[in-house]
Design an enzyme around this catalytic site. Sequence first.
Site, mmCIF file in Angstrom:
data_model
loop_
_atom_site.group_PDB
_atom_site.id
_atom_site.type_symbol
_atom_site.label_atom_id
_atom_site.label_comp_id
_atom_site.label_asym_id
_atom_site.label_seq_id
_atom_site.Cartn_x
_atom_site.Cartn_y
_atom_site.Cartn_z
ATOM 1 N N CYS A 85 0.947 -1.229 0.002
ATOM 2 C CA CYS A 85 -0.183 0.010 -0.125
ATOM 3 C C CYS A 85 0.818 1.185 0.196
ATOM 4 O O CYS A 85 1.604 1.654 0.869
ATOM 5 C CB CYS A 85 -0.879 0.047 1.293
ATOM 6 N N CYS A 88 0.300 3.896 2.844
ATOM 7 C CA CYS A 88 0.681 3.403 4.142
ATOM 8 C C CYS A 88 2.145 3.593 4.371
ATOM 9 O O CYS A 88 2.594 3.939 5.308
ATOM 10 C CB CYS A 88 0.421 1.898 4.278
#
Length: 184
Positions: A85, A88
């Site tokens: 991600c 993230c």
Amino acid sequence: MLNTRKLLLLASALTILLVAGIIATEKEWSGELDASGATMNLPGSADVAGTKAPDFTLTDLEGDSVSLSDFKGKVVILNFWATWCAPCREEIPGFIDLQTKYEDDIVILGISVDEDGSEVVPRFVERFGVNYPVLYASAKVISDYGGITGIPTSFVLDRDLLIQRLYVGYRPLFMFERDIELLI
């Protein structure tokens, strides 16, 4: 073919929409739209601000059990994330800085939702120098926290493990630092 006047009107309208969107985003990020901290709605659930965070026991990278209740008395940031991600990955350096700066008052718990993270997650944590506990998510924890419909998803808990903030999607460091300062 559009004449010059129509093009100017179209350009003006688009500019107004763009500016309005930027202003709304800045107000949301500065907290002006969320000053009470009570705008946290999980999809399909009631407002969760001030509710007790569901306790859990998960496995860390070394295979040890870690419970949320172990951290009562500290401000806790639960960050659901994955190695693949991109947003993230953008948040993690800020979390590393926060864990270092506020180490006596907070704990960040990174909860990996990687499907088979047993090999990928430890390498990622070492490569990025993650200095806070990283745990492997379970289906029950994901369910208990509203199904985690997007990542990153972060819950900010006060010292009594009551949910104070919920952020779905990337948030800049200053938002988490503001929350920490209000809660310590």
